[in-house]
Design a protein around this motif. Structure first.
Motif, PDB file in Angstrom:
ATOM      1  N   ARG A  85       0.812  -1.202   0.000  1.00  0.00           N
ATOM      2  CA  ARG A  85       0.000   0.000   0.000  1.00  0.00           C
ATOM      3  C   ARG A  85       0.858   1.269   0.000  1.00  0.00           C
ATOM      4  N   LYS A  86       0.551   2.184  -0.922  1.00  0.00           N
ATOM      5  CA  LYS A  86       1.243   3.484  -0.996  1.00  0.00           C
ATOM      6  C   LYS A  86       0.224   4.618  -1.139  1.00  0.00           C
ATOM      7  N   GLN A  87      -1.011   4.362  -0.727  1.00  0.00           N
ATOM      8  CA  GLN A  87      -2.091   5.307  -0.984  1.00  0.00           C
ATOM      9  C   GLN A  87      -1.821   6.681  -0.374  1.00  0.00           C
ATOM     10  N   ILE A  88      -1.417   6.707   0.899  1.00  0.00           N
ATOM     11  CA  ILE A  88      -1.179   7.998   1.543  1.00  0.00           C
ATOM     12  C   ILE A  88       0.058   8.659   0.964  1.00  0.00           C
ATOM     13  N   GLN A  89       1.085   7.858   0.662  1.00  0.00           N
ATOM     14  CA  GLN A  89       2.304   8.425   0.084  1.00  0.00           C
ATOM     15  C   GLN A  89       2.035   9.117  -1.247  1.00  0.00           C
ATOM     16  N   GLU A  90       1.155   8.529  -2.043  1.00  0.00           N
ATOM     17  CA  GLU A  90       0.903   9.057  -3.381  1.00  0.00           C
ATOM     18  C   GLU A  90      -0.093  10.203  -3.378  1.00  0.00           C
ATOM     19  N   CYS A  91      -0.761  10.436  -2.250  1.00  0.00           N
ATOM     20  CA  CYS A  91      -1.719  11.539  -2.142  1.00  0.00           C
ATOM     21  C   CYS A  91      -0.983  12.781  -1.644  1.00  0.00           C
ATOM     22  N   ASN A  92      -1.501  13.949  -1.987  1.00  0.00           N
ATOM     23  CA  ASN A  92      -0.773  15.173  -1.619  1.00  0.00           C
ATOM     24  C   ASN A  92      -0.920  15.555  -0.158  1.00  0.00           C
ATOM     25  N   TRP A  93      -1.994  15.142   0.505  1.00  0.00           N
ATOM     26  CA  TRP A  93      -2.138  15.401   1.932  1.00  0.00           C
ATOM     27  C   TRP A  93      -3.250  14.542   2.495  1.00  0.00           C
ATOM     28  N   GLN A  94      -3.451  14.637   3.812  1.00  0.00           N
ATOM     29  CA  GLN A  94      -4.494  13.878   4.491  1.00  0.00           C
ATOM     30  C   GLN A  94      -5.488  14.858   5.097  1.00  0.00           C
ATOM     31  N   VAL A  95      -6.757  14.542   4.969  1.00  0.00           N
ATOM     32  CA  VAL A  95      -7.812  15.349   5.580  1.00  0.00           C
ATOM     33  C   VAL A  95      -8.638  14.425   6.460  1.00  0.00           C
ATOM     34  N   VAL A  96      -8.701  14.742   7.746  1.00  0.00           N
ATOM     35  CA  VAL A  96      -9.400  13.854   8.679  1.00  0.00           C
ATOM     36  C   VAL A  96     -10.444  14.629   9.462  1.00  0.00           C
ATOM     37  N   ASN A  97     -11.421  13.879   9.951  1.00  0.00           N
ATOM     38  CA  ASN A  97     -12.523  14.445  10.730  1.00  0.00           C
ATOM     39  C   ASN A  97     -12.816  13.488  11.876  1.00  0.00           C
ATOM     40  N   VAL A  98     -11.814  13.311  12.733  1.00  0.00           N
ATOM     41  CA  VAL A  98     -11.897  12.282  13.771  1.00  0.00           C
ATOM     42  C   VAL A  98     -12.891  12.682  14.859  1.00  0.00           C
ATOM     43  N   THR A  99     -13.465  11.657  15.512  1.00  0.00           N
ATOM     44  CA  THR A  99     -14.524  11.911  16.487  1.00  0.00           C
ATOM     45  C   THR A  99     -14.230  11.338  17.862  1.00  0.00           C
ATOM     46  N   THR A 100     -13.054  10.750  18.061  1.00  0.00           N
ATOM     47  CA  THR A 100     -12.721  10.238  19.393  1.00  0.00           C
ATOM     48  C   THR A 100     -11.325  10.697  19.782  1.00  0.00           C
ATOM     49  N   PRO A 101     -11.069  10.928  21.076  1.00  0.00           N
ATOM     50  CA  PRO A 101      -9.729  11.302  21.532  1.00  0.00           C
ATOM     51  C   PRO A 101      -8.663  10.280  21.146  1.00  0.00           C
ATOM     52  N   ALA A 102      -9.021   8.997  21.161  1.00  0.00           N
ATOM     53  CA  ALA A 102      -8.037   7.972  20.817  1.00  0.00           C
ATOM     54  C   ALA A 102      -7.614   8.076  19.360  1.00  0.00           C
ATOM     55  N   ASN A 103      -8.576   8.279  18.478  1.00  0.00           N
ATOM     56  CA  ASN A 103      -8.218   8.415  17.066  1.00  0.00           C
ATOM     57  C   ASN A 103      -7.375   9.669  16.828  1.00  0.00           C
ATOM     58  N   TYR A 104      -7.694  10.736  17.541  1.00  0.00           N
ATOM     59  CA  TYR A 104      -6.896  11.960  17.448  1.00  0.00           C
ATOM     60  C   TYR A 104      -5.456  11.681  17.895  1.00  0.00           C
ATOM     61  N   PHE A 105      -5.301  10.956  18.971  1.00  0.00           N
ATOM     62  CA  PHE A 105      -3.991  10.547  19.476  1.00  0.00           C
ATOM     63  C   PHE A 105      -3.209   9.782  18.410  1.00  0.00           C
ATOM     64  N   HIS A 106      -3.850   8.805  17.804  1.00  0.00           N
ATOM     65  CA  HIS A 106      -3.157   7.961  16.813  1.00  0.00           C
ATOM     66  C   HIS A 106      -2.818   8.732  15.544  1.00  0.00           C
ATOM     67  N   VAL A 107      -3.716   9.612  15.112  1.00  0.00           N
ATOM     68  CA  VAL A 107      -3.464  10.314  13.858  1.00  0.00           C
ATOM     69  C   VAL A 107      -2.331  11.326  14.023  1.00  0.00           C
TER      70      VAL A 107
END
Length: 1029
Positions: free
Chosen positions: A834-856
């Protein structure tokens, strides 16, 4: 510099009043406008011609503590003199010193025996007038087109002097002053004083520094410029300057010959910039600078790349010829989309004239002129941190501006405004203005309201050196002076090179359409090189015939700066024609050789700007996925450290309660909220040796009073930052959280530049409210255009909670629209390939839990490449009762609920409201999937959910209006995922959300509640939902 006020309107009025009593000045003074009404001290107005000491008043003048340097009235001066004669101890020490010096000089020098105190004071005012306004008389315009009114306070007659006084000697010494007013040169004739003033302030350099409210700084400048021979260069030095000017000139000539119709935004008319910069860098290196970060727009950029930063000439020439794209598939040869040649950057270690080496980095910049300014400053600050340059002596920023953009673009002031802020200062930036005296086609009178394009810098008490761009050695002088100022005072300085543009905005533009008179002059005006040659001719050491052979062609009949300087050297006799021919022959030979080599040039593996980036992967290289979790015992330990406060610290009672609650979260492992999740991410990265920096408006407390990363003692006002105490003897900048100035564009640019220096830093910028996407092209296309990765995180508050159109949306749709993933092609999703994130120009997230925010957040560091991260950060969720995570969701153990090592899970407050409505209606036939990473789109996880519910109706629900938010981005990608599973067409994707709207949200809270309730109920209705059309 209290005495600088002496030439105010009050002083001039007093001079006019006293001179009016002298018959031989009556005619001259009648032409002067009447002085405005002023209110003086009452005792001064009533004062008559008395011979005795002043009569005591409620506030007698003789008892005032005013310094001599504050004197504004000749009447006041007379009273002080009488008071001093009666009792020297009755006046201030500086006045006592002045009168003693004056009386002593008068006694020993018969030539000044007739000088009065009033004449001495008027002479001091004349000197100050030149120091303040001499630049208005300076010969700055090489074309001689600028018509400036000479200030009246430079008129000798204003001060009561005539031609008969020119050969009289006068006393000038003033205590604690420098230059003309220093005590070691007290007696001079008026003619000598005027000649020196004209030489220092009205030549080819104009100095503006008297607005600086610091006597030491002003004295430093005076000592540099108020001297008999302010600059002299040896023969060897002049030969080096000439060599550099020839390179600057011939580089442009060569490009003009080989690519006659190509845009290159050449430096013709301002060629002296290149020798000036190189001499500046040499001087800076001698004073301890080891690395310089440069930012500039397009004019002259290729010349700077080739001659200053030393980008290989064959590479520049190859780019002119269209470039050679590497063979597809070769590892490490990723080139992206590329950019035009005059936007690109590079870096190089170059030797200096003094035998040292200095690292130069030219930062890539789009056509947004000054947008690169804060990026350069941020990158410089990062270099200082990572090289432990705490005194800010080794790393320096240099910004090259245009005259129109320096005066007209707000980011210039925003960047200047950062210069002295503790967490943004770099110890001074050198600003060089290439002053074309015209913007694209706009004259200065239409482009700015001030006299100079550099006047904005006066707000920061910055010295400004204006210089005639045709005077080669004057340009070198002020460039060196700027380097010395920066290393001495660690503050900004401006060099304004007043030159011209030989062609239009670019080489195929016709400037005579809008500036016909200017370009008539340019066609017949000698270049800097010719002017210099004429100076050599005047010395009589070289003939015109010899000079005519130096160049066979003069561009558009206007001599270049090279020709001007050559003439000067030839006239001085220090350099012969043969030596000039040898240098030019060498330059021409190298240029032709590099042109031939460019035809076979193939780009090699791209190097990052810094060794810190060694080993990081480009988009075509596979990078393994890393676990972003942390061991439970480490989470407990750092959690206790960041929730503990010193025993003798007195926080606000509400803040104390927050930290007690956070400590309880760690103790029980439950109920961890958003702020605590973020703090755990920061703390765990710090103990792993990573630098963390968060800035923005009010980020220390948090706009929504949730973060409290800096706590204030309610009794002493002292500050305490728990994240500064995660490690023993932790470096004070390892974790930096800083409230910024009320700027978005410049501060974001600063943090972008900071993040580009070292990949082992988590750099975050948090917006305060609402819509922010200025400067996004640096993030969205920086890697593709300029091959420069960044892991910068943008925290943009977003959420619909009834706070109106400006405080609801972070314009999610704009960031998604700029995402470069193909909506109709599913990329390789197998984890090992997998190289999906590498090949994309940036990441856009809309996380809804503190844990996911921590990991991202941790994922930004724990991988072998860097990508910008756009976080739609919450508002209501910061304290929402259900927006909590357990500590087990943060650890590195798989198998518990919520864990996903990709950091993406199956939108925001609307999810919690949907969940509540589903519970209320007891709808067990509705599944809610949260798409938390929007870009790049998680096709595999979406398809997993589609397979789980093969017969379910597919509905996209969002808070935003239909023409905003993620709907337009999600729909084609969701359709692609459905198509691969045979799940229907576009018609089968239903929409629930607000109707299309011009504004992001309503300004009426009751309407907001009605809309929010309606969309939640519609999403949960038992009947099928119709397609939007």
């Amino acid at each position: 510099m209290a005495w600088l006020r002496a030439v105010s309107g009050v002083a001039r009025s007093a001079i006019r009043r006293n001179l009016a009593q002298a018959p031989h000045h009556t005619a001259r003074l009648r032409a002067l406008p009447p002085p405005p009404a002023r209110s003086f001290h009452s005792t001064a107005l009533r004062r008559k011609a008395e011979s005795a000491a002043p009569i005591p008043r409620p506030v007698p003048l003789s008892r005032l503590s005013d310094s001599f340097l504050d004197g504004t009235s000749s009447v006041y001066l007379e009273e002080l003199q009488r008071a001093w004669e009666a009792d020297p101890n009755s006046v201030d020490e500086s006045w006592d010193n002045f009168f003693r010096n004056f009386v002593g000089q008068a006694a020993t020098s018969p030539g000044i025996s007739g000088q009065t105190i009033q004449e001495s004071m008027r002479l001091l005012l004349l000197v100050r007038a030149y120091q303040v306004n001499g630049h208005m008389k300076a010969k700055l315009d090489p074309l001689g087109l600028e018509e400036r009114e000479i200030p009246e306070d430079l008129d000798l007659g204003l001060y009561g002097f005539t031609d008969a006084d020119l050969d009289r000697e006068f006393f000038l010494g003033v205590w604690r002053m420098a230059g003309f007013l220093s005590e070691n040169r007290p007696v001079q004739t008026l003619r000598e004083i005027l000649n020196r003033l004209e030489q220092a302030y009205c030549g080819n350099v104009g100095y503006e520094y008297m607005h600086i409210p610091d006597r030491d700084k002003c004295n430093w400048i005076r000592d540099k410029i108020e001297m008999v021979k302010p600059r002299e260069y040896s023969r060897d030095r002049r030969e080096v300057i000439l060599d550099r000017l020839i390179w600057s000139t011939e580089f442009e000539n060569f490009l003009a010959t080989k690519w006659t119709v190509a845009k290159r935004f050449g430096l013709e008319g301002g060629e002296t910039l290149i020798p000036g910069m190189k001499e500046m860098f040499d001087r800076a290196a001698d004073l301890g600078v080891e690395s310089i970060v440069i930012g500039m727009s397009h004019r002259g950029r290729l010349n700077v790349l080739g001659n200053v930063v030393r980008k290989p000439l064959h590479q520049i020439f190859s780019e002119f010829s269209g470039g050679t794209k590497p063979v597809d598939g070769e590892v490490g040869l990723y080139t992206g989309t590329g950019d035009v040649k005059y936007h690109l950057g590079t870096s190089y270690d170059r030797p200096t004239r003094g035998g040292k080496r200095i690292h130069l980095s030219l930062v890539a910049n789009p056509s947004h002129l000054e947008a690169v300014d804060p990026v350069v400053i941020g990158k410089t600050r990062a270099k200082q941190y990572h090289s432990n340059d705490t005194k800010r002596m080794k790393n320096m920023g240099v910004l090259i501006h245009g005259d129109g953009s320096f005066a007209g673009q707000g980011v210039v002031y925003e960047t200047l405004h950062l210069s002295a802020l503790p967490n943004y200062t770099t110890g001074g930036t050198i600003h060089i203005v290439i002053n074309n005296q015209v913007a694209f086609t706009t004259d200065p009178r239409s482009g700015r309201s001030s006299q100079y394009c550099t006047d904005v810098a006066k707000a920061l008490n910055v010295p400004i050196f204006h210089v005639n761009g045709d005077d080669m050695e004057a340009v070198v002088h002020v460039c060196e002076l700027a380097a010395e100022w920066r290393q001495t005072f660690h503050s900004d300085v401006v060099v304004d090179i007043v030159c011209y543009r030989r062609f239009g905005h670019n080489e195929i533009d016709e400037p005579s359409f809008t500036q016909p008179k200017m370009y008539q002059v340019i066609r017949n005006h000698p270049s800097a090189l010719e002017i210099y040659q004429n100076e050599l001719l005047e010395s009589g050491e070289i003939s015109k015939e010899e000079i005519d052979r130096i160049r066979s062609k003069v561009i558009r009949n206007h001599p270049s700066a090279l020709e001007i300087y050559q003439n000067e050297l030839l006239e001085s006799g220090e350099i012969s024609k043969e030596e000039i021919d040898r240098i030019r022959s060498k330059v021409t030979s190298i240029l032709n050789e590099e042109f031939i080599n460019s035809k076979d040039y193939v780009p090699k593996r791209r190097d990052w700007l810094s060794a810190f980036w060694t080993g990081f992967k480009s988009p075509e290289q596979i990078s393994r996925i890393r676990n972003t979790g942390v061991r439970p015992e480490i989470l407990k330990r750092v959690g206790q450290a960041i929730t503990s406060l010193p025993e003798n610290f007195n926080p606000h009672r509400a803040v104390k309660k927050i930290f007690e609650q956070r400590g309880q979260m760690i103790e029980t492992g439950e109920g961890i909220d958003w702020a605590m999740g973020e703090a755990l991410a920061f703390a765990t990265l710090i103990i792993e040796g990573n630098h963390v920096r968060l800035s923005g408006q009010d980020v220390e407390r948090g706009t929504f009073s949730h973060r409290h990363s800096v706590i204030h003692d309610q009794q002493t006002g002292e500050k305490y930052c728990p994240l500064d105490h995660v490690l023993m003897n932790q470096d004070e900048e390892m974790f930096t959280v800083s409230n910024s100035s009320l700027s978005e564009f410049a501060v974001l640019g600063f943090e972008l530049g900071y993040s580009m220096e070292n990949p082992n830093s988590l750099v975050l910028w948090e917006a305060q409210f609402g819509d922010f996407s200025n400067g996004a092209q640096f993030l969205s296309s920086g890697e593709s255009k300029w091959l420069r990765q960044t892991g910068l995180v943008l925290l943009l508050p977003h959420g619909y909670d009834g706070q109106g159109p400006e405080h609801s949306s972070a314009r999610l749709e704009r960031f998604l629209q700029m995402s470069d993933d193909n909506p109709y092609v599913i990329p390789e999703m197998e984890p090992t390939l997998r190289k999906q994130i590498q090949e994309c120009n940036w990441q856009v997230v809309n996380v809804t839990t503190p844990a996911n925010y921590f990991h991202v957040l941790r994922r930004q560091i724990h991988r072998e490449f860097r990508k910008p991260l756009i976080v739609m950060s919450p508002k209501n969720l910061l304290r929402y009762k259900d927006c909590k995570s357990n500590l087990s969701e943060f650890d590195d153990l798989e198998g518990h609920p919520g864990f996903d090592k990709q950091g993406t899970r199956f939108k925001r407050l609307v999810y919690y409201e949907l969940h509540e409505e589903r519970k209320k209606l007891d709808r067990k036939d509705v599944a809610i999937c949260r798409v938390e990473q929007l870009c790049p789109f998680p096709y595999d996880l979406i398809q997993r959910e589609l397979k789980r519910y093969p017969n379910a109706e597919i509905v996209w629900c969002q808070e935003e209006p239909m023409n905003m938010g993620a709907y337009s981005y999600i729909t084609p990608r969701l359709y692609t995922a459905m198509r691969m599973l045979g799940r229907g067409t576009f018609e089968d994707i239903k929409y629930v959300g607000r109707a299309p709207s011009a504004a992001t949200a309503t300004g009426f809270y009751s309407v907001h509640v009605q809309e929010q309730t309606g969309l939640v109920q519609k999403a949960m209705q038992p009947d099928p939902i119709n397609h939007p059309h």
